[in-house]
Design an enzyme around this catalytic site. Structure first.
Site, PDB file in Angstrom:
ATOM      1  N   LYS A 112       0.879  -1.214   0.089  1.00 29.49           N
ATOM      2  CA  LYS A 112      -0.021  -0.125  -0.170  1.00 29.49           C
ATOM      3  C   LYS A 112       0.845   1.168   0.200  1.00 29.49           C
ATOM      4  O   LYS A 112       0.472   2.210  -0.480  1.00 29.49           O
ATOM      5  CB  LYS A 112      -0.813  -0.068   1.114  1.00 29.49           C
ATOM      6  CG  LYS A 112      -2.116  -0.962   0.963  1.00 29.49           C
ATOM      7  CD  LYS A 112      -3.088  -1.197   2.132  1.00 29.49           C
ATOM      8  CE  LYS A 112      -4.134  -1.857   1.658  1.00 29.49           C
ATOM      9  NZ  LYS A 112      -3.852  -3.349   1.708  1.00 29.49           N
TER      10      LYS A 112
HETATM   11  C1  PLP Z   1      -4.647  -4.692   1.440  1.00 26.77           C
HETATM   12  C2  PLP Z   1      -3.627  -5.720   1.116  1.00 26.77           C
HETATM   13  C3  PLP Z   1      -3.934  -6.941   0.133  1.00 26.77           C
HETATM   14  C4  PLP Z   1      -5.312  -6.806  -0.743  1.00 26.77           C
HETATM   15  O1  PLP Z   1      -5.373  -5.772  -1.658  1.00 26.77           O
HETATM   16  P1  PLP Z   1      -6.203  -5.300  -2.577  1.00 26.77           P
HETATM   17  O2  PLP Z   1      -6.018  -4.115  -3.350  1.00 26.77           O
HETATM   18  O3  PLP Z   1      -7.588  -4.785  -1.392  1.00 26.77           O
HETATM   19  O4  PLP Z   1      -7.085  -6.407  -3.249  1.00 26.77           O
HETATM   20  C5  PLP Z   1      -3.220  -7.946   0.023  1.00 26.77           C
HETATM   21  N1  PLP Z   1      -2.154  -8.231   0.778  1.00 26.77           N
HETATM   22  C6  PLP Z   1      -1.782  -7.111   1.722  1.00 26.77           C
HETATM   23  C7  PLP Z   1      -0.422  -7.395   2.507  1.00 26.77           C
HETATM   24  C8  PLP Z   1      -2.474  -6.068   1.673  1.00 26.77           C
HETATM   25  O5  PLP Z   1      -1.961  -5.070   2.560  1.00 26.77           O
END
Ligand code: PLP
Length: 462
Positions: A112
């Site tokens: 993120k």
């Molecule tokens: C947020 C997250 C996901 C999921 O991603 P999306 O974009 O919501 O599909 C997967 N793995 C981790 C470690 C995350 O923080």
């Protein structure tokens, strides 16, 4: 370029408006009116360029000239200078044709950061230009809160308030938020659970009068700029493995679908992609929909991959909009039905999705087995989210001659519980974070009462 809503009713907006807005007024999500293209020559010319330069080139058409080139280049360079690896998102080879795309070298050790390091800076730029200030409010059970805080800590025109359930997030995750001592960062521990925190944030967006006219901004994954930032690493990794001359496939550990939707956008822009494999944990709405056309909510399960624990996958709406050939009324009707009862997609849209997407769901016992197996075969310790991807990539591989790129969404040190359960002594935090457990923390504990939270925000914003 304008941005339109997936439900077809809200007004079209500029890039600047879309970044400041979040959800469309008709309940839909914004998508670009036309998909810009990356030609064969555009892609070929990216070979060997820095991540920041590729990012600038891929995102430029979406920005639509609303930020001048020099300023935007500066924003992009600053955002990715916060990553601890020179490649920003390095590829790590697992076997002859399977690669991990390590998206966890940012400040909070999860993917993120790639989007939020950029989004904070873009927001700050537009607010400065408008002579406005804004407040960010969010609720978190883990990853998003810390990434949002790190993305906004240097933003002069933003104050950020992140609510987390008191004593219900892991110590590492809490400290990643509460040890950021910047003047514009406010951590609030709510005496309640995550749903209580989430409900108060939602109520605050619904009625913003407590802020007396100051804009409230959401940085959750429905913000278009987050999707835009994520398109870049699909392009960069494919180019590193030979695109546009060579096709690749991607496997994406998925929850709200923002990440894999960004990959789909890269494909629509012209990146040659053989297939996308969607990996889910036991919260498998995406897998049930694709494999069995069961588009229905099921109860939330707490898993070893907690950042993928969801009931509804909000960004899936953006893909449905494409599958329904951009018929906003049909999407609105489907999603209203979905809110009320178990439903199914129409045949033609489902068939369109199945042309490009495969899926696989991985339960907790299998996550542990995969962490052990991957270590045995490659010496890598995977985090539990990435482990779902590793297994899904193998099961839904398709053409073995096509390189498979599995997205590593978090660093294993961040999810040590699963790693220890799998039989390993744990994973040390990377050097720039090894004093995390000794750093000073700052946060406020508040009751799970909307008025108390809103008063706190109104009094403390600058
Ligand atoms: C947020 C997250 C996901 C999921 O991603 P999306 O974009 O919501 O599909 C997967 N793995 C981790 C470690 C995350 O923080």
């Amino acid at each position: 370029m304008r941005y339109i809503s997936t439900r077809g009713q809200a007004p079209a907006l500029s890039f600047e408006e879309v970044v400041l807005t979040g959800m469309a007024s008709d309940g839909g999500l914004y998508v670009p009116e036309e998909v810009p293209t990356l030609s064969h020559d555009d892609l070929a010319a990216m070979a060997g360029l820095s991540y920041a330069e590729i990012a600038f080139r891929v995102m430029k058409p979406f920005i639509n000239g609303e930020i001048d080139d020099e300023t935007f280049r500066g924003i992009v360079e600053e955002a990715y200078a916060t990553f601890s690896h020179d490649a920003v998102v390095p590829l790590n080879q697992l076997d002859a044709n399977h690669f991990l795309l390590e998206l966890f070298h940012g400040p909070t050790l999860a993917f993120k950061d790639v989007a939020l390091q950029l989004l904070g800076r873009i927001l700050d730029h537009f607010l400065m230009k408008r002579g406005e200030r804004a407040v960010i409010m969010g609720a978190t059970s883990g990853d998003t809160g810390s990434a949002a805080i790190e993305g906004c800590r240097h933003c002069d025109n933003l104050d950020i308030f992140i609510l987390h359930p008191h004593n219900r997030v892991s110590e590492v995750q809490r400290r990643q938020m509460t040890t950021v001592l910047a003047d514009n960062v406010f951590n609030v521990a709510i005496e309640g659970n995550f749903d209580d925190a989430q409900a108060m944030v939602k109520a605050s967006f619904a009625d913003q009068s407590f802020l007396n006219g100051t804009r409230l901004v959401a940085v959750n994954s429905i913000n278009w700029a987050r999707i835009m930032a994520q398109i870049v690493y699909y392009v960069a990794s494919a180019v590193a493995l030979g695109a546009p001359q060579r096709e690749v496939s991607f496997c994406v550990p998925s929850a709200n679908f923002g990440n894999v939707f960004a990959g789909y956008m890269a494909y629509r822009m012209g990146l040659p992609v053989e297939r996308f494999v969607i990996a889910t944990n036991a919260n498998d709405i995406l897998h049930r929909t694709l494999a069995a056309n069961d588009f229905s909510k099921q109860e939330l399960k707490a898993t070893l991959a907690p950042s993928m624990d969801i009931v509804v996958s909000s960004n899936f709406e953006r893909l449905l909009f494409e599958a329904y050939e951009r018929d906003g009324a049909a999407v609105a009707e489907l999603l209203e039905r979905f809110q009320a009862e178990p439903t199914a997609l129409a045949d033609a849209p489902l068939a369109r999705l199945r042309e490009k997407f495969a899926s696989h769901s991985v339960d907790d016992a299998t996550i542990l087995e995969v962490i052990r197996e991957a270590h045995h075969r490659t010496q890598e310790i995977l985090d539990p989210h990435t482990a779902t991807g590793y297994r899904a990539a193998e099961r839904e591989r398709g053409d073995a001659a096509v390189p498979m790129i599995t997205l590593a969404t978090a660093h294993p040190a961040k999810f040590a519980e699963a790693v220890v359960k799998a039989g390993f002594p744990g994973v040390p935090l990377p050097p720039h974070m090894d004093d995390l457990l000794e750093r000073e923390e700052r946060y406020s504990v508040l009751p799970a009462e909307l008025s108390a939270v809103q008063q706190f925000v109104a009094e403390n914003r600058r």
